[in-house]
Scaffold this motif. Sequence first.
Motif, short mmCIF file in Angstrom:
data_model
loop_
_atom_site.label_atom_id
_atom_site.label_comp_id
_atom_site.label_asym_id
_atom_site.label_seq_id
_atom_site.Cartn_x
_atom_site.Cartn_y
_atom_site.Cartn_z
N SER A 4 9.27 9.08 9.70
CA SER A 4 10.50 8.69 9.72
C SER A 4 11.03 7.89 10.79
O SER A 4 11.99 7.35 10.91
CB SER A 4 11.61 10.22 9.45
OG SER A 4 11.24 10.96 10.31
N ASP A 5 10.33 8.00 12.02
CA ASP A 5 10.56 7.25 13.41
C ASP A 5 9.85 6.13 13.20
O ASP A 5 10.31 5.08 13.91
CB ASP A 5 9.91 8.24 14.45
CG ASP A 5 10.58 9.38 14.52
OD1 ASP A 5 11.80 9.58 14.31
OD2 ASP A 5 9.81 10.33 15.11
N LEU A 6 8.94 5.45 12.18
CA LEU A 6 8.72 4.27 12.13
C LEU A 6 9.71 3.46 11.17
O LEU A 6 10.54 4.02 10.39
CB LEU A 6 7.21 4.25 11.47
CG LEU A 6 6.06 4.82 12.03
CD1 LEU A 6 5.03 4.78 10.97
CD2 LEU A 6 5.88 4.02 13.33
N VAL A 11 11.91 3.59 0.00
CA VAL A 11 11.13 3.54 -1.18
C VAL A 11 9.68 4.28 -0.61
O VAL A 11 9.04 4.78 -1.25
CB VAL A 11 10.97 2.38 -2.00
CG1 VAL A 11 12.29 2.19 -2.82
CG2 VAL A 11 10.88 1.02 -0.79
N LEU A 12 9.31 3.57 0.59
CA LEU A 12 8.30 4.03 1.38
C LEU A 12 8.39 5.31 1.51
O LEU A 12 7.37 6.21 1.57
CB LEU A 12 7.64 3.31 2.49
CG LEU A 12 7.07 1.64 1.83
CD1 LEU A 12 7.04 0.61 3.21
CD2 LEU A 12 5.84 1.70 1.26
N ASN A 14 10.02 7.65 0.77
CA ASN A 14 9.94 8.78 -0.62
C ASN A 14 8.43 8.86 -1.05
O ASN A 14 8.18 9.86 -1.58
CB ASN A 14 10.75 8.19 -1.82
CG ASN A 14 12.26 8.48 -1.58
OD1 ASN A 14 12.48 9.14 -0.32
ND2 ASN A 14 13.04 7.82 -2.13
N ALA A 15 7.90 7.82 -0.93
CA ALA A 15 6.50 7.66 -1.66
C ALA A 15 5.49 8.70 -0.58
O ALA A 15 4.58 9.50 -0.77
CB ALA A 15 5.79 6.43 -1.83
N ILE A 16 5.92 8.42 0.73
CA ILE A 16 5.08 9.17 1.57
C ILE A 16 5.37 10.78 1.46
O ILE A 16 4.56 11.71 1.50
CB ILE A 16 5.41 8.95 3.04
CG1 ILE A 16 4.91 7.31 3.45
CG2 ILE A 16 4.69 10.09 4.10
CD1 ILE A 16 5.56 6.72 4.65
N ASP A 17 6.58 10.94 1.27
CA ASP A 17 7.18 12.30 0.86
C ASP A 17 6.24 13.29 -0.07
O ASP A 17 5.92 14.06 0.11
CB ASP A 17 8.73 12.38 0.63
CG ASP A 17 9.50 13.51 1.39
OD1 ASP A 17 8.98 14.22 2.57
OD2 ASP A 17 10.12 14.11 0.57
N ASP A 18 6.15 12.14 -1.25
CA ASP A 18 5.26 12.56 -2.47
C ASP A 18 4.12 13.14 -2.07
O ASP A 18 3.46 13.92 -2.79
CB ASP A 18 5.56 11.59 -3.38
CG ASP A 18 6.83 11.58 -4.18
OD1 ASP A 18 7.80 12.18 -3.82
OD2 ASP A 18 7.01 10.63 -4.96
N LEU A 19 3.50 12.49 -1.04
CA LEU A 19 2.18 12.75 -0.71
C LEU A 19 2.20 14.19 0.10
O LEU A 19 1.13 14.54 0.46
CB LEU A 19 1.16 11.44 -0.12
CG LEU A 19 1.26 10.37 -0.92
CD1 LEU A 19 0.72 9.32 -0.18
CD2 LEU A 19 0.29 10.79 -2.15
N GLY A 20 3.35 14.63 0.78
CA GLY A 20 3.28 15.58 1.56
C GLY A 20 2.88 15.30 2.92
O GLY A 20 2.74 16.01 3.98
N GLU A 22 3.90 14.13 6.65
CA GLU A 22 4.99 13.93 7.64
C GLU A 22 4.53 13.13 8.94
O GLU A 22 5.28 12.27 9.41
CB GLU A 22 5.48 15.24 8.35
CG GLU A 22 6.29 16.00 7.22
CD GLU A 22 7.10 17.06 7.66
OE1 GLU A 22 6.65 17.43 8.98
OE2 GLU A 22 7.39 18.13 6.98
N GLU A 23 3.50 13.36 9.58
CA GLU A 23 3.18 12.76 10.74
C GLU A 23 2.36 11.53 10.54
O GLU A 23 1.19 11.71 9.79
CB GLU A 23 2.36 13.89 11.49
CG GLU A 23 3.09 14.96 11.96
CD GLU A 23 3.92 15.02 13.23
OE1 GLU A 23 3.61 14.10 14.25
OE2 GLU A 23 4.77 15.64 13.52
N ALA A 24 2.63 10.34 11.12
CA ALA A 24 1.79 9.27 11.19
C ALA A 24 0.53 9.40 11.94
O ALA A 24 0.60 10.14 12.92
CB ALA A 24 2.34 8.13 11.73
N THR A 25 -0.80 9.05 11.72
CA THR A 25 -1.83 9.51 12.64
C THR A 25 -1.78 8.41 13.86
O THR A 25 -0.94 7.41 13.64
CB THR A 25 -3.06 9.25 11.57
OG1 THR A 25 -3.27 7.82 11.37
CG2 THR A 25 -3.10 9.99 10.45
N PRO A 26 -2.50 8.49 14.87
CA PRO A 26 -2.44 7.57 16.01
C PRO A 26 -2.53 6.30 15.57
O PRO A 26 -1.81 5.20 15.94
CB PRO A 26 -3.45 7.92 16.81
CG PRO A 26 -3.71 9.44 16.60
CD PRO A 26 -3.45 9.80 14.97
#
Length: 443
Positions: A4-6, A11-12, A14-20, A22-26
């Motif tokens: 959410s900080d990016l 729409v994106l 929400n899709a990320i949320d569906d996959l479960g 939260e954290e982006a990798t480095p």
Amino acid sequence: MKFSDLNLNTVLLNAIDDLGFEEATPIQEKAFPVIMSGKDMLGIAQTGTGKTFAYVLPLLRQLKFSNQRHPRVLVLVPTRELVEQVAGEFRKMTEYMSVRIGGVYGGTNINTQKAMVYEGLDILVATPGRLIDLSLTGVLRLKNIQKLVIDEVDEMLNLGFRSQLEQIMDILPERRQNLMFSATLTEDVDQLINVHFYQPQKVEVAVTGTPVDNIFQSAYAVPNFHTKLNFLRFLLDENADMNKVLVFVKNKQIADLLHSELESSYPELVGVIHSNKSQNNRFRMVEEFLNGTLRILIATDVIARGMDIRNVSHVINYDMPEEPEAYIHRIGRTGRAEAEGIAIAFITEDDRGAWKAVQNLMNKSINLEELPSTVRVSEMLLASEEEVLPGLKLVKAPKPTVAKGAAFHEKKDKNKKSNEGGSYRRKLAAKYKKPKTRGQKRK
Ligand code: CDP
Ligand code: MG
């Protein structure tokens, strides 16, 4: 950093949320602003650390809705299985968007793919050979490509893909963004960058060749195929937690041989995948290994790169690979997305040099352990193992030395050919020769 900080849209997110997630990798965090800025980029991060979404997300973020037929984003990968996987990752992220994604690769009907391309695409994922074939049919036009991703870029220069890659880059519009990713780099990549890319920014999460910490590695001195087989059976029988085991061997023959040996001990639980198998069979093996039907999958390097298979418990290097980079990618099939994994290497006398090179590349030393005493050491050798015995070389008859003089007769035509090497490359070069003038083109 949280997704959410990016600078993503709903729409994106929400899709990320569906996959479960939260954290982006480095690599996802660091690559995002660079890719958004439009610069060329080279991304280096360890296996299983999310390089796919590192390019999928910013590319989708920038993609505007369009009805045009010709694709605007091109992703090149080295294997057919990866085409399906990467196209699948794009689909997951476009759950709430209207984006047309297609994957093309060899070994399957080109007409079906032509029809799909003709329908119109936004994003195309491809292996190089089929991409070129499709573009030669005229159905696929690459003039609108704005973004090129070369995933597993060092491998793409390995497999004899180089001339195909260069040919593709000749067809692509010059004004485009180039993105490259891998866990390992080679000098070939530097060269490619110097020639084709404009000041790419290097985003390096870890030095090339670093394995992730969550793969526990060990190595055993094992003399030959049959002793390796005894040891592998011992490991499988002793350890119930070896429930998803990927076994890498050096070639198709050994793969089939090992498969028939193991199949008798573990009926219906062993699969095999290599480039001589039909494409349907290859996809089925990956699927059955993925869904847990198979406990063991024996493989050549066709699936050493990029494949994201959940919960591989163990990677066995039954035979050591020739290139140290291949070792990094093979063991990288386990320990993905922060899971833990175990990698075990079987090291013969002949492998000692390769094993050293691997440790150098990783900048890490690993103890070479002795076989447990309960494992029976076999004296039996395969024909291919016998050939390398130094003692046997002595009994080979020495080549007769023939005094060189003038030939009695003209060489037959077919014997006149000299070996120029790189026959595959030359064949391709001839096949795909660029027409120099319009006149030549019409021929
Ligand atoms: O390409 P690379 O080897 O770096 O990894 P990948 O094939 O992109 O796989 C990364 C795995 O981590 C996939 O299973 C993702 O679903 C998962 N993952 C991710 O990519 N990003 C997150 N933030 C969290 C999980
Ligand atoms: Mg990858």
